[in-house]
Design an enzyme around this catalytic site. Sequence first.
Site, PDB file in Angstrom:
ATOM      1  N   ASP A  35      21.558  50.545  29.654  1.00 35.65           N
ATOM      2  CA  ASP A  35      21.182  49.235  29.127  1.00 35.65           C
ATOM      3  C   ASP A  35      21.668  49.085  27.689  1.00 35.65           C
ATOM      4  OD1 ASP A  35      20.032  46.761  29.058  1.00 35.65           O
ATOM      5  OD2 ASP A  35      17.985  47.451  28.776  1.00 35.65           O
ATOM      6  N   ASN A  83      21.089  40.919  38.605  1.00 38.56           N
ATOM      7  CA  ASN A  83      22.245  40.641  37.741  1.00 38.56           C
ATOM      8  C   ASN A  83      23.091  39.450  38.210  1.00 38.56           C
ATOM      9  OD1 ASN A  83      22.895  44.132  36.830  1.00 38.56           O
ATOM     10  ND2 ASN A  83      21.760  42.555  35.725  1.00 38.56           N
TER      11      ASN A  83
HETATM   12  C1  FPP Z   1      23.634  46.845  30.767  1.00 36.32           C
HETATM   13  O1  FPP Z   1      24.013  46.161  29.633  1.00 36.32           O
HETATM   14  C2  FPP Z   1      24.646  47.266  31.659  1.00 36.32           C
HETATM   15  C3  FPP Z   1      24.966  46.727  32.887  1.00 36.32           C
HETATM   16  C4  FPP Z   1      24.649  45.388  33.364  1.00 36.32           C
HETATM   17  C5  FPP Z   1      25.688  47.526  33.834  1.00 36.32           C
HETATM   18  C6  FPP Z   1      27.163  47.612  33.582  1.00 36.32           C
HETATM   19  C7  FPP Z   1      27.491  49.003  33.374  1.00 36.32           C
HETATM   20  C8  FPP Z   1      28.676  49.424  32.957  1.00 36.32           C
HETATM   21  C9  FPP Z   1      29.782  48.484  32.654  1.00 36.32           C
HETATM   22  C10 FPP Z   1      28.899  50.874  32.885  1.00 36.32           C
HETATM   23  C11 FPP Z   1      29.950  51.289  33.904  1.00 36.32           C
HETATM   24  C12 FPP Z   1      29.485  52.001  35.080  1.00 36.32           C
HETATM   25  C13 FPP Z   1      30.290  52.525  36.031  1.00 36.32           C
HETATM   26  C14 FPP Z   1      29.702  53.268  37.128  1.00 36.32           C
HETATM   27  C15 FPP Z   1      31.763  52.379  35.979  1.00 36.32           C
HETATM   28  P1  FPP Z   1      23.403  44.713  29.409  1.00 36.32           P
HETATM   29  O2  FPP Z   1      24.507  43.741  29.664  1.00 36.32           O
HETATM   30  O3  FPP Z   1      22.194  44.545  30.231  1.00 36.32           O
HETATM   31  O4  FPP Z   1      23.054  44.785  27.897  1.00 36.32           O
HETATM   32  P2  FPP Z   1      21.990  43.876  27.100  1.00 36.32           P
HETATM   33  O5  FPP Z   1      20.642  44.206  27.672  1.00 36.32           O
HETATM   34  O6  FPP Z   1      22.156  44.333  25.692  1.00 36.32           O
HETATM   35  O7  FPP Z   1      22.395  42.444  27.309  1.00 36.32           O
END
Ligand code: FPP
Length: 270
Positions: A35, A83
Site C-alpha cells: 500500500d 480496485n
Molecule cells: C497500492 O498503492 C498498490 C496497489 C493498488 C497494487 C499495485 C501494486 C503494484 C504495482 C506492485 C506490483 C506487483 C506485482 C506483483 C508486479 P495505492 O495506489 O493504493 O496507494 P495509495 O493508498 O497511496 O493511493
Amino acid sequence: MKATELLKSTRSEEIALLDQLDLKRLPRHVAIIMDGNGRWAERRHLPRIAGHRAGVKVARETIETCARLKVPALTLYAFSLENWRRPRAEIDFLMRLLREYLKRELPSIHKNNIQLLVIGRSAQLPEAVRHDIEKAMRLTAQNTGMKLIVALNYGGRAELVDAFNAILDNVRLNGLSAFHADEETISNNLYTAGLPDPDLLIRTSGEMRVSNFLLWQIAYAELYITEALWPDFSREKLLEAFVNFQQRERRYGGLGVSDGRRNGRHGGAR
Ligand code: FPP
C-alpha cells in the site's frame, strides 16, 4: 549456508539484520498488502502511475529476497475486487504493468524454480491478462521452489463465497444429504488450498486494516504494519519485519513458553 551468503549482501545495515535471523524459523508464508504507491508519487509531485512503477521494482526485489532466503510461500495483494472503483486509466495501467512484469520477469522466475499462482476471480480479468497468467502458471507448474501467489481481482469475502458454493455444488452433485463441513473442508475449497496459512502479514503505509485480504487464512498470522510506503519498502525493511517476527511469541490461544503459569508460578506449586 549463512543468510549473508544467500543474499550476497554487502550493506552493513542488512548484514547486521541477517546476522540476527534464524533461517530455520522464517515464516512459511508471508502475505503482503502493498500500500502507498499513490501517496509516494503524490509526495514527489508525480502522477500516481509513477508510484506503481516504483512499486513493481520493490515487488521484484521482495520476491528475490524471499526466494533466496527460501521462504516457502509469498502472497502479494496486487489488485482487489474493490480496485475497479479507480479511474479507468489507472486500472488499465495496472493491468499493463502486470503484463509487462510477467513478460520481463517470467524467464527469471522460472529459472529460479519459483511456481507462480494467481488467486482471485480471474474470469473477470481482461482476456490478455488471463492469457498471460495462464501461460505463466503453466510454465512454472512443476517448479518446486518458492510459491509466488499474486492476488488479482481478489477479495477475501468473495473467496469464502466461492468456497461455500463449491462445497454446495459438490454436496448436490454427489447427493451427500448427511454432509457436515468442518474447517478442513473450508480450507480445502479456498483459492489457497494446499498452501500453509500465512504466519506473517505485512502491510505498508501505516494503515491498520486487513482490507478483505485472506480473511480465513490470517486467523493466527502475526501482523506487521510499517509506516513505509510500498515503493520505500527496501530489502532492509523486509529483513526488519522478519527479525521482528522471530522476536514474537506465538501462542495460538494457549500458554506461551515465557508464561508464568507454565512454569508453575501461579499454579499453586509455590
Ligand atoms: C497500492 O498503492 C498498490 C496497489 C493498488 C497494487 C499495485 C501494486 C503494484 C504495482 C506492485 C506490483 C506487483 C506485482 C506483483 C508486479 P495505492 O495506489 O493504493 O496507494 P495509495 O493508498 O497511496 O493511493
